[in-house]
Design an enzyme around this catalytic site. Structure first.
Site, short mmCIF file in Angstrom:
data_model
loop_
_atom_site.label_atom_id
_atom_site.label_comp_id
_atom_site.label_asym_id
_atom_site.label_seq_id
_atom_site.Cartn_x
_atom_site.Cartn_y
_atom_site.Cartn_z
N ARG A 37 -7.65 -79.12 105.12
CA ARG A 37 -7.88 -78.97 106.56
C ARG A 37 -8.81 -80.05 107.10
NH1 ARG A 37 -5.60 -75.32 104.35
NH2 ARG A 37 -4.35 -73.73 105.40
N ASP A 145 -13.06 -63.18 118.92
CA ASP A 145 -12.81 -63.95 117.71
C ASP A 145 -13.49 -65.30 117.88
OD1 ASP A 145 -10.51 -63.47 115.34
OD2 ASP A 145 -11.17 -65.55 115.57
#
Length: 278
Positions: A37, A145
């Site tokens: 990533r 979130d």
């Protein structure tokens, strides 16, 4: 572009920085996942060295940190996951919370991390279908979130078949509209359910952001603390304790135990589930 190399020292430097910002701790076994990533973001921004990318990450006023966080966080979930806790909510918790309230007072429920919305929407449907006293109370469902891409998806309320596989048939017919997109069957939540949940970004590692949510009666914080180390878990428990009203409840994931994290809560065994009470 040559292969983007991330050394052991680079990994540790990034891991410590990400931990300080988010509270999420990557064990060495996650190295391949993290490297992939990081390399994805380096390629997207045109960086050939980790050092240059890391400087950008540190001084980009959190925009790059947010983009990377969206990549690093896992958002696999589905409707009515660990449904026994939702049964506990409507069969036990809501009545106990309501008994402490004055007429007209609001009952506040917080789902975090809410990922792409399946959990808070499941809570809303369960309350509508199963809690007989709902019409007598003003219930507010909030969801948060750290991943802004997940929140965007949650607000849209469009889901693939795998997300709704545990939704009871009559719920599916009542609260979703089937739709075909590029040959794939999807399910669009109807507006009344989408409008019943308020979504916002919150970093549990930042006390000010947690306090801004206000006082809560019930918190669902399932399968998040397993990504924290011992210190971060204890600090998170303290922040959640602070925003819970006296006697409020917190529901954790099936593999998590508040008793091993903090002495601030007591375990309550209800017929449907074990939860933790302030």
């Amino acid at each position: 572009m040559p292969e983007l190399v991330i050394s052991d020292a680079d990994f540790l430097r990034f891991r410590d920085h990400f931990y300080r910002k988010t509270g999420i701790h990557f064990e060495p076994g996650k190295r391949y996942y993290v490297d992939k990533r990081l390399q994805e973001r380096m390629k997207a921004l045109g960086y050939e060295s980790f050092r240059d990318y890391f400087n950008h990450l540190r001084f980009d006023r959190d925009q790059e940190l947010q983009a990377l966080t969206n990549l690093m966080t896992v958002n696999e979930t589905y409707f009515f996951r660990e449904v026994y806790q939702l049964h506990c909510l409507v069969n036990s918790l809501m009545d106990e919370v309501a008994a402490r309230k004055q007429p007209g007072e609001r009952i506040r429920i917080w789902s975090m991390p809410c990922s792409s919305g399946e959990e808070p929407y499941s809570i809303a449907m369960m309350l509508l279908e199963e809690w007989a006293n709902l019409s007598n109370w003003d219930v507010e469902i909030l969801a948060s979130d750290i991943d802004t891409a997940a929140l965007d998806k949650a607000r849209q309320g469009r889901y693939e078949q795998r997300a709704v596989h545990s939704v009871p048939t009559h719920y599916l017919q009542r609260y979703f509209t089937p739709d075909f997109n590029a040959g794939r069957k999807q399910y669009q939540l109807k507006d009344d359910i989408r409008d019943s949940v308020g979504f916002t970004r919150v970093n549990l590692n930042l006390p000010a952001e947690v306090r801004q949510m206000g006082r809560m009666d019930i918190i669902f914080c399932r399968n998040l603390l397993i990504y924290f180390d011992e210190l971060s878990r204890r600090q998170a428990a303290e922040r959640l304790y602070e925003v819970l009203r006296p006697g409020g409840f917190i529901c954790l994931g099936h593999s998590e135990s508040m008793s091993r994290i903090s002495p601030l809560f007591r375990a309550r065994k209800f017929p449907d589930a074990l939860v933790y009470q302030k």
